[in-house]
Design an enzyme around this catalytic site. Structure first.
Site, mmCIF file in Angstrom:
data_model
loop_
_atom_site.group_PDB
_atom_site.id
_atom_site.type_symbol
_atom_site.label_atom_id
_atom_site.label_comp_id
_atom_site.label_asym_id
_atom_site.label_seq_id
_atom_site.Cartn_x
_atom_site.Cartn_y
_atom_site.Cartn_z
ATOM 1 N N TRP A 163 5.285 31.989 107.588
ATOM 2 C CA TRP A 163 3.955 31.976 107.164
ATOM 3 C C TRP A 163 3.237 31.210 108.150
ATOM 4 C CZ3 TRP A 163 4.290 30.769 101.227
ATOM 5 C CH2 TRP A 163 5.195 31.823 100.461
ATOM 6 N N LYS A 164 3.868 30.399 108.966
ATOM 7 C CA LYS A 164 2.901 29.833 109.997
ATOM 8 C C LYS A 164 2.042 28.849 109.574
ATOM 9 C CE LYS A 164 3.786 33.556 113.255
ATOM 10 N NZ LYS A 164 3.402 34.243 114.610
ATOM 11 N N HIS A 166 10.618 28.824 118.282
ATOM 12 C CA HIS A 166 9.823 29.677 118.149
ATOM 13 C C HIS A 166 8.853 29.712 119.424
ATOM 14 C CE1 HIS A 166 6.277 32.050 116.798
ATOM 15 N NE2 HIS A 166 6.966 32.655 115.978
ATOM 16 N N GLU A 183 12.053 37.677 119.976
ATOM 17 C CA GLU A 183 10.548 37.854 119.686
ATOM 18 C C GLU A 183 9.954 38.095 121.162
ATOM 19 O OE1 GLU A 183 9.287 36.563 115.496
ATOM 20 O OE2 GLU A 183 9.325 34.966 116.714
ATOM 21 N N GLY A 221 5.694 37.873 110.660
ATOM 22 C CA GLY A 221 4.545 36.863 110.482
ATOM 23 C C GLY A 221 3.495 37.083 109.851
ATOM 24 N N GLY A 222 2.495 37.720 110.493
ATOM 25 C CA GLY A 222 1.175 38.020 109.858
ATOM 26 C C GLY A 222 1.447 38.976 108.829
HETATM 27 P P1 PGA Z 1 3.943 38.464 113.929
HETATM 28 O O1 PGA Z 1 4.574 37.098 114.146
HETATM 29 O O2 PGA Z 1 4.657 39.325 113.059
HETATM 30 O O3 PGA Z 1 2.541 38.023 113.394
HETATM 31 O O4 PGA Z 1 3.681 39.044 115.367
HETATM 32 C C1 PGA Z 1 6.146 37.046 114.369
HETATM 33 C C2 PGA Z 1 6.641 35.715 114.681
HETATM 34 O O5 PGA Z 1 5.697 34.852 115.180
HETATM 35 O O6 PGA Z 1 7.644 35.292 113.779
#
Ligand code: PGA
Length: 251
Positions: free
Chosen positions: A10-11, A94, A166, A234-235
């Protein structure tokens, strides 16, 4: 048989109340998806509330980071034991931490070591940035991140570690890796590097996630690759419907 892992990072999103609302929406529908491990990685402030809500479900919890020392005067940090009290996983390395917060392969290595010492499963993130990708440096960059980040680490079983590949240029950009590129990085670079570090058996059994603009439309393409064992989202993990759809596509 490896169980696929679908992780939602979820950052720096969602207050505690927003987090509990999202978890309320997720629990009943994630809980019925069997044969897939579902992992939520909220902000530190929401970890306790989410940990209480998911008790008795088969949803796992992870932290977005930690420091490697046991305790002490390290303002702003949380320790491996603090994470372990609530979580089974921790994200390490990350690209946003490498880019904005001074994370290096050396600090990654200390954190992976500390996580393992506390029976936490590190999700080690690796990936090349856009200039590295465009100049054909993907393979050496990833090999270096794995070699230095995992220096001195030994494993007794494959469940102790997860790797997330990633490509930095694909994170949050809507520009995702092609399935062919992913296949080639995984089969020619990451799996052989893991085999040389940990031996052939562990090298194939360690779970390997793809991350970078994963969404309900593209998830099944990535997850259909035999050497890819899940996704770090992420998003799309901030939207209950999208995260559920991605978890379903891992079945
Ligand atoms: P994202 O992020 O799906 O928004 O590209 C992935 C992540 O940073 O783990």
């Amino acid at each position: 048989m490896k169980i696929p892992l679908i992780a939602g990072n979820w950052k720096m999103h969602n207050s505690v109340s927003q987090s509990t609302q999202l978890v309320d929406a997720l629990i009943p529908r994630l809980n019925v998806i069997e044969g897939v491990e579902k992992l939520l990685i909220p902000s530190h402030t929401a970890l306790y509330s989410v940990s209480q809500m998911i008790k008795g479900t088969d949803i796992s919890l992870g932290a977005q980071g930690m420091y490697w020392e046991e305790k002490g005067a390290y303002t702003g940090q949380i320790s491996p034991a603090m994470v372990k009290e609530l979580c089974s996983y921790v994200l390490i390395g990350h690209s946003e931490c490498r880019q904005y917060f001074g994370e290096t392969d050396q600090t990654v290595n200390k954190k992976v070591t500390a996580a393992l010492a506390h029976q936490l499963v590190p999700i080690l993130c690796v990936g090349e940035n856009l200039p590295q990708y465009e100049s054909g440096q993907t393979a050496p960059v990833i090999r270096g991140q794995l070699r230095d980040g995992l220096r001195g680490i030994s494993l007794s079983h494959p469940g102790q570690l997860v790797i997330a590949y990633e490509p930095v240029w694909a994170i949050g950009t809507g520009r995702s890796s092609s399935v062919n590129d992913l296949h080639s990085v995984v089969s020619r670079v990451i799996r052989p590097a893991l085999a040389s570090l940990f031996g052939d058996d562990l090298g194939v059994q360690i779970r390997l996630l793809y991350g970078g603009s994963v969404n309900p439309q593209n998830a099944s393409d990535y997850l259909s690759l035999p050497q890819v064992d899940g996704a770090l989202v992420g998003g799309a993990s901030l939207d209950a419907e999208k995260f559920i759809a991605i978890a379903q596509s891992a079945l």
